[in-house]
Motif scaffolding. Structure first.
Motif, mmCIF file in Angstrom:
data_model
loop_
_atom_site.group_PDB
_atom_site.id
_atom_site.type_symbol
_atom_site.label_atom_id
_atom_site.label_comp_id
_atom_site.label_asym_id
_atom_site.label_seq_id
_atom_site.Cartn_x
_atom_site.Cartn_y
_atom_site.Cartn_z
ATOM 1 N N MET A 1 -29.026 -36.210 -47.303
ATOM 2 C CA MET A 1 -30.249 -36.834 -46.778
ATOM 3 C C MET A 1 -31.458 -36.472 -47.670
ATOM 4 N N ASP A 2 -32.185 -37.486 -48.003
ATOM 5 C CA ASP A 2 -33.357 -37.234 -48.852
ATOM 6 C C ASP A 2 -34.540 -36.760 -48.003
ATOM 7 N N TYR A 3 -35.243 -35.765 -48.514
ATOM 8 C CA TYR A 3 -36.444 -35.322 -47.827
ATOM 9 C C TYR A 3 -37.591 -36.262 -48.150
ATOM 10 N N PRO A 4 -38.439 -36.481 -47.191
ATOM 11 C CA PRO A 4 -39.598 -37.314 -47.519
ATOM 12 C C PRO A 4 -40.395 -36.673 -48.660
ATOM 13 N N SER A 5 -40.810 -37.489 -49.568
ATOM 14 C CA SER A 5 -41.445 -36.948 -50.773
ATOM 15 C C SER A 5 -42.738 -36.189 -50.476
ATOM 16 N N ASN A 6 -43.470 -36.603 -49.439
ATOM 17 C CA ASN A 6 -44.750 -35.924 -49.173
ATOM 18 C C ASN A 6 -44.556 -34.508 -48.622
ATOM 19 N N ILE A 7 -43.384 -34.231 -48.017
ATOM 20 C CA ILE A 7 -43.110 -32.877 -47.513
ATOM 21 C C ILE A 7 -42.697 -31.971 -48.681
ATOM 22 N N MET A 8 -41.907 -32.496 -49.549
ATOM 23 C CA MET A 8 -41.367 -31.691 -50.648
ATOM 24 C C MET A 8 -42.380 -31.459 -51.770
ATOM 25 N N LYS A 9 -43.406 -32.259 -51.789
ATOM 26 C CA LYS A 9 -44.336 -32.192 -52.916
ATOM 27 C C LYS A 9 -45.140 -30.883 -52.906
ATOM 28 N N LEU A 10 -45.022 -30.115 -53.958
ATOM 29 C CA LEU A 10 -45.772 -28.857 -54.079
ATOM 30 C C LEU A 10 -47.140 -29.150 -54.679
ATOM 31 N N PRO A 11 -48.119 -28.284 -54.419
ATOM 32 C CA PRO A 11 -49.409 -28.505 -55.065
ATOM 33 C C PRO A 11 -49.230 -28.482 -56.585
ATOM 34 N N SER A 12 -49.845 -29.440 -57.233
ATOM 35 C CA SER A 12 -49.614 -29.536 -58.680
ATOM 36 C C SER A 12 -50.290 -28.388 -59.407
ATOM 37 N N LEU A 13 -49.602 -27.858 -60.384
ATOM 38 C CA LEU A 13 -50.150 -26.772 -61.198
ATOM 39 C C LEU A 13 -49.955 -27.166 -62.652
ATOM 40 N N SER A 14 -51.022 -27.596 -63.247
ATOM 41 C CA SER A 14 -50.896 -28.089 -64.622
ATOM 42 C C SER A 14 -50.665 -26.932 -65.588
ATOM 43 N N THR A 15 -50.176 -27.291 -66.765
ATOM 44 C CA THR A 15 -49.938 -26.285 -67.804
ATOM 45 C C THR A 15 -51.239 -25.578 -68.158
ATOM 46 N N LYS A 16 -52.298 -26.388 -68.146
ATOM 47 C CA LYS A 16 -53.627 -25.844 -68.469
ATOM 48 C C LYS A 16 -54.020 -24.765 -67.450
ATOM 49 N N ASN A 17 -53.805 -25.100 -66.169
ATOM 50 C CA ASN A 17 -54.144 -24.124 -65.118
ATOM 51 C C ASN A 17 -53.236 -22.901 -65.188
ATOM 52 N N LEU A 18 -51.954 -23.165 -65.448
ATOM 53 C CA LEU A 18 -50.997 -22.050 -65.536
ATOM 54 C C LEU A 18 -51.404 -21.090 -66.663
ATOM 55 N N SER A 19 -51.788 -21.665 -67.790
ATOM 56 C CA SER A 19 -52.219 -20.832 -68.929
ATOM 57 C C SER A 19 -53.463 -20.033 -68.551
ATOM 58 N N LEU A 20 -54.360 -20.718 -67.857
ATOM 59 C CA LEU A 20 -55.608 -20.044 -67.474
ATOM 60 C C LEU A 20 -55.331 -18.914 -66.476
ATOM 61 N N ILE A 21 -54.395 -19.168 -65.567
ATOM 62 C CA ILE A 21 -54.020 -18.114 -64.598
ATOM 63 C C ILE A 21 -53.511 -16.888 -65.351
ATOM 64 N N ILE A 22 -52.617 -17.121 -66.293
ATOM 65 C CA ILE A 22 -52.034 -16.002 -67.049
ATOM 66 C C ILE A 22 -53.112 -15.293 -67.871
ATOM 67 N N MET A 23 -53.972 -16.082 -68.497
ATOM 68 C CA MET A 23 -55.012 -15.483 -69.351
ATOM 69 C C MET A 23 -55.990 -14.639 -68.526
ATOM 70 N N ILE A 24 -56.426 -15.199 -67.401
ATOM 71 C CA ILE A 24 -57.408 -14.450 -66.591
ATOM 72 C C ILE A 24 -56.744 -13.211 -65.977
ATOM 73 N N THR A 25 -55.476 -13.340 -65.607
ATOM 74 C CA THR A 25 -54.759 -12.161 -65.087
ATOM 75 C C THR A 25 -54.713 -11.076 -66.166
ATOM 76 N N ALA A 26 -54.426 -11.493 -67.396
ATOM 77 C CA ALA A 26 -54.357 -10.531 -68.512
ATOM 78 C C ALA A 26 -55.725 -9.885 -68.751
ATOM 79 N N ILE A 27 -56.774 -10.706 -68.679
ATOM 80 C CA ILE A 27 -58.140 -10.171 -68.869
ATOM 81 C C ILE A 27 -58.460 -9.177 -67.752
#
Lengths: 154, 199
Positions: free
Chosen positions: B1-27
């Motif tokens: 059974m397929d899950y409805p797409s709106n339930i399964m959809k995770l908040p989007s995390l772009s590569t740009k944001n991911l990089s920024l998260i890692i960089m600020i964590t490192a700082i």
């Protein structure tokens, strides 16, 4: 309408700023209250310790010219002699003879012909002053004892 | 059974944001270890708040949690799991409030201001106040947890920590006051506008 919202926003920020100052004031007040309580406890403990080491005595100096001064509650070390006690409250000059210390001057008063510094002990039972039985450096004081030095003519 | 797409959809995390998260964590980690000798005075809270402000509440919270997961575990002052959990939750609050501040348009006037603008001091003051109040909540929360974990009455914990709390809150007021607007402007220029330019 927007002016009213702007004023409301300004007052909200002023209020928040005042809340910050209030928090700082509470912290500072609590800190100093706590410190005052701590120092009060330390002082009380030190006072208790001192009580075990010191005792109060009452000393009268009568200069024989109508001037007399009480040094009530003078704290001296336990087992102190009267000589040690009088030196705590006055400037004393003395000579040491075969019977012990003989006080010649108290606070610069003394040395007149036929006048001497004599010490007395207050007898709480008879309510009278009695002559000191020994030299002042040989008499060990007791707690709350009342003694007097009188400059007398003989 | 397929899950409805709106339930399964995770908040989007772009590569740009991911990089920024890692960089600020490192700082954060670098600055925390560098400032280890000054108790409770750290740039971390400001950086976490800015992360939330520029990327959103969830990435901001992630920066706070990640920083504490490493800093709280590898800490010369020792490791305590309940305290670590409390600091992670408390620190994420900076990111969440940072995200909410951006969402509700707080400081939106920054984009149209320059550093010589007189009104910038008012914006700085607002963020200084937010920094102070957030730090107060963080300190109160972590003190409550410390009291519960170590079985110390709350009043005693607060009284013992007054000097540290004051240092934390006042330093954060100044860090937010002087650092927020310029850092946000800088990050937006460098990361977001720069990326848009080359897209």
């Amino acid at each position: 309408m927007s002016e009213r919202t702007g004023a409301k926003g300004l007052w909200m920020w002023i209020s928040l700023g005042l809340v910050c100052l209030l928090i700082i004031s509470i912290y500072v007040a609590a800190y100093y209250y706590n410190e005052s309580e701590r120092y009060k406890r330390l002082y009380e403990r030190a006072a208790e310790d001192l009580k075990r080491l010191l005792m109060p005595v009452n000393i009268l100096i009568d200069y024989g010219n109508g001037t007399a001064k009480w040094y009530n509650g003078t704290l001296v070390q336990r087992e102190s002699t009267l000589f040690e006690a009088i030196r705590r409250v006055a400037k004393v000059e003395y000579i040491t003879g075969q019977y012990g210390v003989f006080v010649t001057h108290i606070n610069g008063v003394g040395g007149d012909p036929n006048r001497y510094w004599i010490w007395y002990l207050w007898n709480p039972t008879t309510k009278e002053w009695t002559w000191g039985p020994v030299a002042c450096d040989a008499y060990v004081l007791h707690e709350e004892e009342i003694v007097a030095w009188r400059y007398e003519q003989f | 059974m397929d899950y409805p797409s709106n339930i399964m959809k995770l908040p989007s995390l772009s590569t740009k944001n991911l990089s920024l998260i890692i960089m600020i964590t490192a700082i954060n980690l670098a600055s925390n270890y560098a400032m280890l000798w000054i108790p409770n005075v750290k740039f971390m809270d400001l950086f976490v708040f800015i992360s939330g402000y520029v990327m959103g509440a969830v990435p901001g919270a992630i920066v706070g949690i990640l920083t504490w997961l490493i800093y709280g575990t590898l800490n010369p002052r020792g490791f305590n799991l309940p305290t670590l959990a409390a600091t992670c939750v408390g620190e994420s609050l900076y990111g969440i409030v940072g995200g909410l501040s951006a969402k509700f348009g707080l400081g939106s006037e920054l984009s149209s201001m320059n550093t010589n603008d007189d009104k910038i001091w008012l914006v700085n003051l607002k963020f200084g106040i937010i920094g102070f109040l957030l730090t107060f909540i963080y300190d109160l929360f972590t003190n409550i947890v410390t009291g519960i974990v170590f079985g110390i009455p709350l009043i005693a914990v607060i009284l013992q920590g007054i000097a540290f709390a004051l240092a934390h809150e006042i330093s954060n007021f100044f860090f937010f006051f002087f650092g927020f607007s310029s850092l946000v402007t800088l990050i937006k220029k460098l990361v977001f506008m720069g990326v848009r330019k080359y897209e």
